[in-house]
Design an enzyme around this catalytic site. Structure first.
Site, short mmCIF file in Angstrom:
data_model
loop_
_atom_site.label_atom_id
_atom_site.label_comp_id
_atom_site.label_asym_id
_atom_site.label_seq_id
_atom_site.Cartn_x
_atom_site.Cartn_y
_atom_site.Cartn_z
N HIS A 17 45.17 69.97 -2.71
CA HIS A 17 44.74 69.90 -1.31
C HIS A 17 45.12 68.89 -0.30
CE1 HIS A 17 40.88 70.22 1.37
NE2 HIS A 17 41.54 71.26 1.57
N ARG A 18 45.75 69.31 0.70
CA ARG A 18 46.41 68.33 1.74
C ARG A 18 47.25 67.34 1.00
NH1 ARG A 18 40.70 67.21 5.23
NH2 ARG A 18 39.93 69.21 4.80
N ASP A 46 47.74 71.82 6.31
CA ASP A 46 47.24 72.58 7.66
C ASP A 46 48.34 71.96 8.68
OD1 ASP A 46 44.52 72.79 6.56
OD2 ASP A 46 44.67 70.56 6.36
N HIS A 59 44.74 68.10 9.76
CA HIS A 59 43.91 69.16 9.75
C HIS A 59 42.86 69.30 10.89
CE1 HIS A 59 39.48 69.93 8.27
NE2 HIS A 59 40.15 70.67 7.55
N LYS A 121 45.84 76.32 11.42
CA LYS A 121 44.49 76.02 12.06
C LYS A 121 44.28 76.78 13.46
CE LYS A 121 42.47 73.54 9.05
NZ LYS A 121 41.53 74.13 8.30
N ASP A 241 41.52 67.99 -4.33
CA ASP A 241 41.83 66.52 -3.75
C ASP A 241 42.54 65.73 -4.84
OD1 ASP A 241 40.60 67.54 -1.37
OD2 ASP A 241 38.79 66.45 -1.83
O1 G3P Z 1 43.02 76.44 2.46
C1 G3P Z 1 41.97 75.73 1.67
C2 G3P Z 1 41.15 74.94 2.48
O2 G3P Z 1 42.23 73.99 2.86
C3 G3P Z 1 40.43 75.29 3.76
O3 G3P Z 1 39.63 74.38 4.57
O4 G3P Z 1 39.35 72.72 5.95
O5 G3P Z 1 40.26 72.07 4.01
O6 G3P Z 1 41.35 73.19 5.41
P1 G3P Z 1 40.14 73.19 4.92
MG MG Z 2 43.42 73.22 4.70
#
Ligand code: G3P
Ligand code: MG
Length: 252
Positions: A17-18, A46, A59, A121, A241
């Site tokens: 994630h990210r 993102d 993000h 986004k 994460d």
């Molecule tokens: O794409 C999954 C997740 O990243 C969505 O939420 O806010 O972390 O971008 P967020």
């Molecule tokens: Mg995301």
């Protein structure tokens, strides 16, 4: 040439994630590199558009949480955003880390053999302009080297524009809450997956989505026990994460 949606049947169970944002500043090259070092095959990021219509990996709508700047991404030109420090907020050892452009990260993923979920986004800018830019950039890069990817967004208006620009690009519907129109949206966009907040996932919902021949992905799962439960329900992959912690459980 875009990859076939069938290729997503081999999507691994853990998506960074990210990048690997428990260990490095989110959505930076340092974070994607860390994910690679941890053995992650897919990462999520993102993207947003700057005031001068460049695509950057970031993000928040506002830049002050993760940089030394202020204001919204969409109100600043790339030159200003590139002058910012996007690493020190996380740890001084990441001082000087920059906000990457989408082009920079795609080149990095092609070099490192990383696959990517590009999450768009929502912004107040015209979704068609943003979608055309994203699709154009991906298409140009695919001509150089194929890389596995799919596109997702909470904003179905922009996903519709992506689909219009190139119907072959793989798309996932992304939602924070379950809503009864999910299948209608997935059918219209020909989605390969439905990405959901793990807190809203139940075994019944997973089965409902799987019955339409789509994957279920869940975010953001940092507890290996929760990941194990989701996998037992048929969830194909989780965004984490700390992807190493989930990978460790899978291989134990
Ligand atoms: O794409 C999954 C997740 O990243 C969505 O939420 O806010 O972390 O971008 P967020
Ligand atoms: Mg995301």
């Amino acid at each position: 040439m875009p990859i076939s949606p069938l290729d997503f049947k081999i999507i691994p169970p853990v998506i960074g994630h990210r990048g690997a944002c428990a260990y490095a500043p989110e959505n930076t090259l340092a974070s994607f590199f860390k994910a690679k070092q941890l053995g992650v095959k897919w990462v999520e990021l993102d993207i947003q558009m700057t005031a001068d219509q460049e695509l950057v990996v970031f993000h928040d709508d506002e830049i002050s949480r993760t940089t030394n700047g202020h204001g919204r991404i969409q109100d600043h030109p790339l030159s200003y955003l590139k002058s910012l420090d996007a690493g020190s907020w996380f740890h001084p050892k990441f001082s000087g880390e920059k906000i990457p452009t989408l082009q920079e990260v795609i080149a990095f993923f092609q070099e490192q053999d990383l696959a990517v979920n590009i999450e768009i986004k929502a912004q107040s800018t015209d979704p068609k302009i943003m979608a055309d830019k994203i699709v154009g950039m991906i298409s140009e890069n695919l001509k150089k080297k194929i890389f596995p990817f799919f596109i997702s967004s909470f904003d179905t208006a922009i996903l519709k524009q992506v689909k219009k620009a190139n119907p072959a690009l793989p798309i996932a519907h992304l939602a924070d809450q379950w809503s009864d129109d999910w299948q209608e949206i997935c059918d219209e966009l020909d989605c390969i997956a439905f990405d959901l907040n793990y807190k809203t996932v139940t075994e019944e919902k997973v089965q409902e989505v799987l019955a339409t021949n789509r994957l279920v992905l869940a975010y953001t799962v940092n507890d290996p026990a929760i990941a194990a439960r989701l996998f037992s329900w048929g969830v194909s992959g989780v965004f984490s994460d700390c992807p190493d912690k989930i990978i460790a459980v899978l291989s134990s």
